[in-house]
Design a protein around this motif. Structure first.
Motif, mmCIF file in Angstrom:
data_model
loop_
_atom_site.group_PDB
_atom_site.id
_atom_site.type_symbol
_atom_site.label_atom_id
_atom_site.label_comp_id
_atom_site.label_asym_id
_atom_site.label_seq_id
_atom_site.Cartn_x
_atom_site.Cartn_y
_atom_site.Cartn_z
ATOM 1 N N ASP A 45 11.639 5.207 3.678
ATOM 2 C CA ASP A 45 12.883 4.891 4.381
ATOM 3 C C ASP A 45 12.984 3.387 4.639
ATOM 4 N N ALA A 46 11.871 2.801 5.081
ATOM 5 C CA ALA A 46 11.862 1.358 5.323
ATOM 6 C C ALA A 46 12.089 0.577 4.035
ATOM 7 N N ALA A 47 11.693 1.166 2.897
ATOM 8 C CA ALA A 47 11.881 0.506 1.604
ATOM 9 C C ALA A 47 13.261 0.776 1.018
ATOM 10 N N GLY A 48 14.103 1.529 1.726
ATOM 11 C CA GLY A 48 15.459 1.802 1.275
ATOM 12 C C GLY A 48 15.563 2.906 0.241
ATOM 13 N N ALA A 49 14.574 3.800 0.220
ATOM 14 C CA ALA A 49 14.569 4.841 -0.809
ATOM 15 C C ALA A 49 14.832 6.230 -0.254
ATOM 16 N N VAL A 50 15.214 6.347 1.017
ATOM 17 C CA VAL A 50 15.451 7.657 1.625
ATOM 18 C C VAL A 50 16.868 7.716 2.179
ATOM 19 N N ARG B 297 8.940 -1.089 -11.680
ATOM 20 C CA ARG B 297 8.356 -2.371 -11.266
ATOM 21 C C ARG B 297 6.871 -2.262 -10.973
ATOM 22 N N GLY B 298 6.338 -1.040 -10.962
ATOM 23 C CA GLY B 298 4.916 -0.858 -10.691
ATOM 24 C C GLY B 298 4.531 -1.119 -9.249
ATOM 25 N N VAL B 299 5.421 -0.788 -8.299
ATOM 26 C CA VAL B 299 5.153 -1.032 -6.885
ATOM 27 C C VAL B 299 4.033 -0.118 -6.395
ATOM 28 N N ARG B 300 3.105 -0.683 -5.630
ATOM 29 C CA ARG B 300 2.006 0.090 -5.050
ATOM 30 C C ARG B 300 2.283 0.370 -3.574
ATOM 31 N N ALA C 199 6.274 -3.236 2.803
ATOM 32 C CA ALA C 199 6.271 -4.013 4.042
ATOM 33 C C ALA C 199 6.033 -3.117 5.250
ATOM 34 N N GLY C 200 5.198 -3.573 6.147
ATOM 35 C CA GLY C 200 4.929 -2.850 7.389
ATOM 36 C C GLY C 200 4.105 -1.603 7.223
ATOM 37 N N SER D 268 0.183 2.973 7.669
ATOM 38 C CA SER D 268 -0.199 4.384 7.699
ATOM 39 C C SER D 268 -0.776 4.887 6.379
ATOM 40 N N TYR D 269 -0.475 4.199 5.267
ATOM 41 C CA TYR D 269 -0.990 4.650 3.979
ATOM 42 C C TYR D 269 -1.255 3.438 3.091
ATOM 43 N N ARG D 270 -2.255 2.675 3.491
ATOM 44 C CA ARG D 270 -2.596 1.447 2.769
ATOM 45 C C ARG D 270 -3.539 1.792 1.620
ATOM 46 N N VAL D 271 -2.922 2.248 0.536
ATOM 47 C CA VAL D 271 -3.667 2.682 -0.652
ATOM 48 C C VAL D 271 -3.167 1.879 -1.844
ATOM 49 N N GLY D 272 -4.099 1.356 -2.629
ATOM 50 C CA GLY D 272 -3.733 0.487 -3.739
ATOM 51 C C GLY D 272 -3.416 1.233 -5.022
ATOM 52 N N LYS D 273 -2.622 2.283 -4.948
ATOM 53 C CA LYS D 273 -2.201 2.958 -6.173
ATOM 54 C C LYS D 273 -0.679 2.996 -6.237
#
Length: 481
Positions: free
Chosen positions: A252-257, A277-280, A285-286, A289-294
């Protein structure tokens, strides 16, 4: 007036010869099947007696299959007085089969098809047109009616019926209450699971009475290969994404919801743009809660075997094709690179939808932040008390509806399809297993009783590509593995 279903170029004498050949082969096959307790002469006499009862029928296309149905009833029950029950000889309106042949398509005429055993041994009949007849197919061709399928004779042993079904329906068929309804109609139904596309491509269906994949495209492939025209669609389920509240907040914060209704929806265009774009996840931003590098990806099943993956491909191809259903080779080649990335970037994928959803339920957000599922799986898990408070159902926008389609391969398979379509108890139990049916009120009762947040009306639905196009796209993805 009787309907002439003889194809152009087929002489009446050739048609009669085919019917005689089919009856001879039927007699031989049934003699082998009942060899333990019936002599070949006895079986042959019953077959010939049943065949004679249809001598006055003007339309001959489906006589052999009717004869088989009647003979099996008689041999299984031992009741030699009931060679041709009136419920077989007459349709619900009182019209005889000869007066009103029906097929899987409303108003479509019957057709003659040679049913010599195909490469997988689906049928042993030859020369009989497999069309829906009498009460069993009326639900398909005459909406609004509520016929009762032809049941075995009172006191007869239950008829064993086997089928292959999409894995997400296994719990429904394993339900003791479902078994009791089938038993009340004289059937003992046993099923085995397989990926829906796998059912239509590689599963050995020899000896099966029906197949029950999870969508019309998978069923269409079987229908085209086997040549039957009858199908039943007793259940349907929108495709959805099983996820978690923290994931929805990040997206939602990324504008996708989107929050256009009572439940959130994933903007599939925004999602595809992030994938391209291969966004991980740890780049959002912010994100605390789910800081995973995939990479951000929805987990799906294997496109080579599973219908749910084909439904994911249908939505993705529509979005990548500038919100238009893919048509033609140019559009196929345009969307294929993105589709291949969506699947190959996941690594290993399972062959049916049960596996990924079970991992979602047990492994949690770390392993599967977003899992592509049938809405029915989520509702069934809620009914079973398996959902945790942080679990959320997210609808893709747009989405597709998966129409669970049963294709009968034998007369008994037709009757199981008719029961699933018409029996009120089976329809109610299907709702308890999460499926939407013609009884919308019952589905609403189930989700309300168990507090499941679902979209009451799924509006943003797109069409699945044409059968040939979908096969081309799936083959294109499969070829990239």
């Amino acid at each position: 007036m009787a309907l002439d279903t003889t194809p152009k170029g087929v002489a009446p004498q050739d048609k009669a010869a085919r019917e005689r050949k089919a009856i001879r082969e039927l007699e031989s096959r049934l003699a082998d099947a009942y060899a333990q307790n019936r002599s070949a002469d006895e079986v042959g006499a019953v077959v010939r007696t049943a065949h004679d009862r249809f001598s006055g029928s003007s339309v001959r296309d489906f006589v052999p299959i009717l004869v088989e149905r009647v003979v099996r009833r008689e041999l299984d029950s031992g009741d030699e007085a009931a060679i041709v029950p009136s419920s077989v000889a007459e349709a619900p309106t009182g019209k005889t089969v000869a007066e009103d042949p029906v097929s899987g398509d409303p108003g479509a005429p019957g057709r003659v098809r040679s049913l010599a055993t195909d490469r997988r041994g689906l049928f042993a009949l030859a020369g009989a047109g497999v069309v829906a007849v009498g009460a069993t197919a009326w639900a398909v061709t005459r909406p609004g009616s509520d016929p009762a399928p032809i049941a075995p004779a009172a006191g007869a042993a239950p008829i064993a019926v086997t089928g292959v079904v999409g894995s997400e329906k296994m719990a429904f068929f394993a339900d003791d209450r479902v078994a009791e309804v089938f038993a009340a109609h004289g059937y003992h139904v046993t099923v085995q699971p397989a990926g829906s596309r796998e059912i239509s491509t590689s599963v050995d269906l020899d000896g099966q009475a029906f197949v029950f994949p999870s969508s019309l495209p998978a069923a269409e492939r079987i229908i085209r290969e086997v040549g039957v025209r009858t199908r039943y669609t007793p259940f349907y389920s929108p495709m959805a994404i099983a996820t978690f509240a923290p994931i929805v907040e990040l997206l939602d914060a990324a504008g996708a919801v989107k929050f256009d209704g009572p439940v959130p929806a994933l903007d599939f265009g925004a999602y595809i743009e992030m994938v391209q774009r291969g966004v991980r996840w740890d780049e959002l931003a912010g994100n605390a809660s789910y800081r995973v590098g995939k990479n951000i990806l929805v987990s799906t099943t294997d496109a080579r075997t599973s219908n749910s993956a084909a439904m994911y491909l249908a939505v993705a191809s529509y979005v990548v094709n500038d919100d238009a259903v893919v048509r033609g080779a140019t559009a196929e080649q345009h969307v294929l690179p993105t589709l291949q990335r969506l699947f190959l970037a996941q690594g290993y994928t399972e062959g049916s939808s049960a596996g990924p959803f079970e991992e979602y339920l047990t492994a949690g957000m770390g392993a599967t932040p977003m899992t592509w599922i049938y809405e029915a799986q989520y509702v069934a898990a809620a009914v079973a008390g398996r959902l945790r408070p942080e679990m959320v159902l997210l609808y893709p926008s747009p989405t597709v509806v998966s129409r669970h389609t049963l294709v009968p391969l034998t007369a008994e398979g037709e009757e199981i399809g008719a029961l699933l379509h018409n029996d009120a108890d089976l329809q109610s139990l299907a709702a308890e297993h999460g499926f939407r049916t013609g009884d919308t009120a019952r589905f609403d009762e189930v989700v309300t009783e168990h507090g499941v947040e679902v979209a009451p009306d799924v509006v943003d639905v797109v069409d699945v590509p044409a059968y040939e196009t979908l096969e081309h796209l799936l083959d294109g993805v499969a070829g990239a593995y």
